[in-house]
Motif scaffolding. Structure first.
Motif, short mmCIF file in Angstrom:
data_model
loop_
_atom_site.label_atom_id
_atom_site.label_comp_id
_atom_site.label_asym_id
_atom_site.label_seq_id
_atom_site.Cartn_x
_atom_site.Cartn_y
_atom_site.Cartn_z
N UNK A 7 0.83 -1.20 0.00
CA UNK A 7 0.00 0.00 0.00
C UNK A 7 0.87 1.26 0.00
N UNK A 8 1.93 1.25 0.79
CA UNK A 8 2.82 2.41 0.83
C UNK A 8 3.52 2.59 -0.51
N UNK A 9 3.91 1.50 -1.13
CA UNK A 9 4.55 1.58 -2.45
C UNK A 9 3.61 2.19 -3.48
N UNK A 10 2.34 1.75 -3.47
CA UNK A 10 1.37 2.28 -4.41
C UNK A 10 1.17 3.79 -4.23
N UNK A 11 1.13 4.23 -2.98
CA UNK A 11 0.83 5.63 -2.71
C UNK A 11 2.06 6.53 -2.90
N UNK A 12 3.24 6.00 -2.64
CA UNK A 12 4.44 6.85 -2.58
C UNK A 12 5.39 6.65 -3.73
N UNK A 13 5.71 5.42 -4.07
CA UNK A 13 6.80 5.14 -5.00
C UNK A 13 6.34 4.69 -6.39
N UNK A 14 5.16 4.10 -6.48
CA UNK A 14 4.72 3.54 -7.76
C UNK A 14 4.44 4.65 -8.77
N UNK A 15 4.91 4.52 -10.01
CA UNK A 15 4.57 5.51 -11.04
C UNK A 15 3.08 5.44 -11.38
#
Length: 261
Positions: A7-15
């Motif tokens: 979830x954090x990756x989707x919100x913060x790092x994912x293009x």
């Protein structure tokens, strides 16, 4: 080391474009990011790869030296006539046979455990590298010895007799006449031993040496995802083996070309 959630990756790092991909593909991208990009974990693999290559090259050099020396001793002993055998050479040959029996009769991992926790007991990273080199080199030497001995035995007896008739002693004849010819004969088998040794370096993780296998295990320990780290590890070894096979093929072709000249 913090753990990155999906979830954090989707919100913060994912293009942005990744959010329109299927869920399974997003999960794969997340694992790739978590394995290599997050907190510069790709540096772990690079560091481990350096250790793997150092251990492989040094252990191979040690194994070749040990193997050729043992092959020469055993060939010299076997070439002596029954009634005129040197007792000192017979003792050395017996020691070599014992070495071959013990090393080839026990598993590589057991030898690493004995070297790392009974004999050597390394305390620093350098000590661990030296320990891994010694264990793998000693193990490889036993197999190289039999490969080299088979190469020496493939050379006709007339080659030795010709060298001795020219005034060369046994050591000089072996060095200048027999060994160069034997190496050409055993190169394919020696190449297989090199490849096996390269793959066997993955076992040094049992003595806590941070090679590329250990680093992959460390990534799994902090990410709780094993798929990408271990598949990537397999790909790294596959690439190294393919490159080594290509180099050996080039070397063999050049040696065949030199024979035709």
């Amino acid at each position: 080391m913090g753990m990155l959630t999906f979830a954090v990756w989707q919100e913060t790092f994912a293009p942005i474009w990744a959010q329109s991909l299927p869920e399974w593909l997003q999960s794969l991208l997340f694992q790739l990011y978590q394995t290599f990009i997050y907190q510069d974990r790709w540096k772990w693999f690079i560091s481990g790869l350096k250790v793997t290559l150092i251990v492989t090259v040094c252990a191979l050099a040690l194994g070749v030296v040990i193997g050729i020396l043992i092959a020469i001793v055993r060939s010299a002993h076997d070439s002596q006539r029954a009634g005129s055998r040197n007792p000192v050479l017979a003792v050395v040959d017996a020691v070599c046979r014992l070495y071959l029996t013990v090393i080839r009769g026990t598993p590589m991992m057991v030898q690493l455990l004995i070297m790392g926790f009974v004999i050597f007991i390394p305390k620093t990273e350098t000590d661990m590298i030296v320990c891994g080199i010694l264990a793998l080199g000693i193990n490889s030497g036993a197999y190289v010895a039999e490969i080299a001995r088979s190469g020496i035995m493939s050379i006709g007896v007339g080659q030795m007799e010709a060298g001795r008739s020219l005034g060369l002693n046994y050591a000089q004849t072996m060095r200048y006449i027999i060994i160069p010819q034997a190496i050409k004969n055993i190169l394919p088998a020696l190449g297989n031993e090199m490849i096996t040794l390269l793959k066997d370096t993955s076992l040094v993780s049992v003595i806590a040496l941070r090679d590329v296998t250990k680093q992959a295990q460390n990534v799994v320990a902090v990410t709780y995802n094993a798929f990408v780290p271990y598949i990537s590890l397999a790909a790294i070894y596959l690439v190294m083996v393919v490159l080594l096979s290509k180099l050996l093929g080039v070397f063999e072709r050049r040696m065949r070309e030199s024979d035709r000249r």
